[in-house]
Design a protein around this motif. Structure first.
Motif, short mmCIF file in Angstrom:
data_model
loop_
_atom_site.label_atom_id
_atom_site.label_comp_id
_atom_site.label_asym_id
_atom_site.label_seq_id
_atom_site.Cartn_x
_atom_site.Cartn_y
_atom_site.Cartn_z
N GLN A 17 8.34 32.85 -27.78
CA GLN A 17 9.30 33.52 -26.91
C GLN A 17 10.67 33.63 -27.57
OE1 GLN A 17 7.51 32.14 -22.58
NE2 GLN A 17 9.40 31.25 -23.32
N VAL A 18 11.09 32.58 -28.27
CA VAL A 18 12.38 32.56 -28.95
C VAL A 18 12.16 32.84 -30.44
CG1 VAL A 18 14.42 31.20 -29.55
CG2 VAL A 18 13.36 30.94 -27.30
N ARG A 19 12.90 33.80 -30.96
CA ARG A 19 12.83 34.15 -32.37
C ARG A 19 14.23 33.99 -32.97
NH1 ARG A 19 8.52 33.66 -30.76
NH2 ARG A 19 6.72 35.07 -30.92
N LEU A 20 14.37 33.03 -33.87
CA LEU A 20 15.66 32.71 -34.46
C LEU A 20 15.82 33.35 -35.82
CD1 LEU A 20 15.84 28.89 -33.60
CD2 LEU A 20 16.67 30.83 -32.26
N SER A 21 17.02 33.85 -36.07
CA SER A 21 17.37 34.45 -37.34
C SER A 21 18.65 33.81 -37.86
CB SER A 21 17.57 35.96 -37.17
OG SER A 21 17.93 36.57 -38.39
N GLU A 22 18.57 33.22 -39.06
CA GLU A 22 19.71 32.52 -39.64
C GLU A 22 20.28 33.30 -40.81
OE1 GLU A 22 18.23 27.96 -38.67
OE2 GLU A 22 18.12 28.73 -40.73
N SER A 23 21.58 33.10 -41.03
CA SER A 23 22.26 33.73 -42.15
C SER A 23 23.51 32.94 -42.48
CB SER A 23 22.63 35.18 -41.83
OG SER A 23 23.52 35.25 -40.74
N GLY A 24 24.12 33.24 -43.62
CA GLY A 24 25.38 32.63 -44.00
C GLY A 24 25.32 31.62 -45.12
N GLY A 25 24.13 31.24 -45.55
CA GLY A 25 24.02 30.30 -46.64
C GLY A 25 24.43 30.93 -47.96
N GLY A 26 24.61 30.08 -48.96
CA GLY A 26 25.01 30.58 -50.26
C GLY A 26 25.46 29.46 -51.16
N VAL A 27 26.09 29.85 -52.26
CA VAL A 27 26.60 28.90 -53.25
C VAL A 27 28.12 28.95 -53.23
CG1 VAL A 27 26.62 28.23 -55.67
CG2 VAL A 27 24.56 29.26 -54.69
N VAL A 28 28.74 27.78 -53.07
CA VAL A 28 30.20 27.69 -53.04
C VAL A 28 30.66 26.51 -53.88
CG1 VAL A 28 30.40 28.77 -50.78
CG2 VAL A 28 30.24 26.28 -50.96
N GLN A 29 31.91 26.56 -54.26
CA GLN A 29 32.52 25.46 -55.00
C GLN A 29 32.98 24.39 -54.03
OE1 GLN A 29 36.08 26.47 -57.27
NE2 GLN A 29 35.35 25.20 -58.97
N ALA A 30 33.00 23.15 -54.47
CA ALA A 30 33.49 22.06 -53.63
C ALA A 30 34.88 22.39 -53.09
CB ALA A 30 33.53 20.76 -54.43
N GLY A 31 35.06 22.11 -51.79
CA GLY A 31 36.31 22.44 -51.13
C GLY A 31 36.30 23.79 -50.43
N ASP A 69 19.31 34.61 -31.66
CA ASP A 69 18.05 34.90 -30.99
C ASP A 69 18.04 36.39 -30.68
OD1 ASP A 69 15.78 35.11 -29.41
OD2 ASP A 69 16.68 34.09 -27.69
N SER A 70 17.16 37.11 -31.31
CA SER A 70 17.12 38.56 -31.14
C SER A 70 16.84 38.97 -29.70
CB SER A 70 16.08 39.18 -32.07
OG SER A 70 14.79 38.70 -31.78
N ARG A 71 16.21 38.10 -28.94
CA ARG A 71 15.89 38.40 -27.55
C ARG A 71 16.99 37.95 -26.59
NH1 ARG A 71 9.39 37.00 -27.09
NH2 ARG A 71 8.75 38.25 -28.90
N ARG A 72 17.97 37.25 -27.11
CA ARG A 72 19.12 36.79 -26.34
C ARG A 72 18.70 36.05 -25.07
NH1 ARG A 72 23.53 41.75 -27.08
NH2 ARG A 72 23.28 41.89 -29.37
N THR A 73 17.88 35.02 -25.25
CA THR A 73 17.34 34.29 -24.11
C THR A 73 17.61 32.79 -24.13
OG1 THR A 73 15.19 34.08 -25.23
CG2 THR A 73 15.50 35.95 -23.74
N PHE A 74 18.34 32.27 -25.13
CA PHE A 74 18.53 30.82 -25.20
C PHE A 74 19.88 30.33 -24.68
CE2 PHE A 74 21.37 31.29 -28.57
CZ PHE A 74 20.85 31.42 -29.85
N ARG A 111 29.41 28.80 -29.94
CA ARG A 111 28.39 29.77 -29.56
C ARG A 111 28.99 30.91 -28.75
NH1 ARG A 111 24.01 26.61 -26.10
NH2 ARG A 111 22.94 28.63 -26.40
N GLU A 112 28.36 32.07 -28.88
CA GLU A 112 28.69 33.24 -28.10
C GLU A 112 27.52 33.49 -27.16
OE1 GLU A 112 31.41 35.63 -31.41
OE2 GLU A 112 29.43 36.39 -30.86
N ILE A 113 27.75 33.28 -25.87
CA ILE A 113 26.68 33.37 -24.89
C ILE A 113 26.11 34.78 -24.80
CG2 ILE A 113 26.03 32.98 -22.50
CD1 ILE A 113 26.75 30.45 -24.08
N ALA A 114 26.98 35.76 -24.74
CA ALA A 114 26.53 37.14 -24.54
C ALA A 114 25.61 37.62 -25.65
CB ALA A 114 27.73 38.07 -24.42
N SER A 115 25.87 37.21 -26.88
CA SER A 115 25.08 37.65 -28.02
C SER A 115 23.99 36.66 -28.42
CB SER A 115 25.99 37.92 -29.22
OG SER A 115 26.62 36.74 -29.65
N SER A 116 23.92 35.53 -27.72
CA SER A 116 22.96 34.47 -28.04
C SER A 116 23.06 34.07 -29.52
CB SER A 116 21.53 34.90 -27.70
OG SER A 116 21.34 34.96 -26.30
N THR A 117 24.28 33.85 -29.97
CA THR A 117 24.54 33.47 -31.36
C THR A 117 25.27 32.14 -31.42
OG1 THR A 117 24.69 35.81 -32.00
CG2 THR A 117 25.58 34.18 -33.54
#
Length: 124
Positions: free
Chosen positions: A1-15, A24-29, A72-78
């Motif tokens: 029922q819930v489908r999660l999509s993550e983003s934002g990872g990457g490589v960064v320098q210390a600091g 949640d693409s279905r905006r239900t959580f 969290r943003e309730i309206a966008s389920s993010t």
């Protein structure tokens, strides 16, 4: 029922900083608690941060306090995890999870839906 999509990872320098997103693409959580966990090489998965129903009762691991902020943003389920002053020991795969209840839980057993994970690498 819930489908999660993550983003934002990457490589960064210390600091440096990163912001992870979990949607949640279905905006239900909106009525459920959401948590972030991470797993570093050779270590068990551990709790990082959690937020309750409608953004209440945020909780943080000791390693995250003062540096990470969950929101969290309730309206966008993010749900977001803002990570500042990153350290090499923060390097891990970060997972978003949705709880069975409305509270912010630090226990992995409280969560029933998990994202695919996003890699965060912090160089010295």
């Amino acid at each position: 029922q819930v489908r999660l999509s993550e983003s934002g990872g990457g490589v960064v320098q210390a600091g440096g900083s990163l912001r992870l997103s979990c949607a949640d693409s279905r905006r239900t959580f909106s009525n459920n608690g959401v948590g972030w966990f991470r797993q570093a090489p050779g270590k068990a998965r551990e709790f990082v941060a959690a937020i309750g129903w409608r953004g209440g009762s945020p909780a943080y691991a000791d390693s995250a306090k003062g540096r990470f902020t969950i929101s969290r943003e309730i309206a966008s389920s993010t749900v977001y995890l803002q990570m500042n002053n990153l350290k090499p020991e923060d390097t891990a795969v970060y997972y978003c999870a949705v709880s069975r209840s409305s509270v912010a839980s630090t226990s992995q057993s409280s969560y029933q839906y998990w994202g695919q994970g996003t890699q965060v690498t912090v160089s010295p």
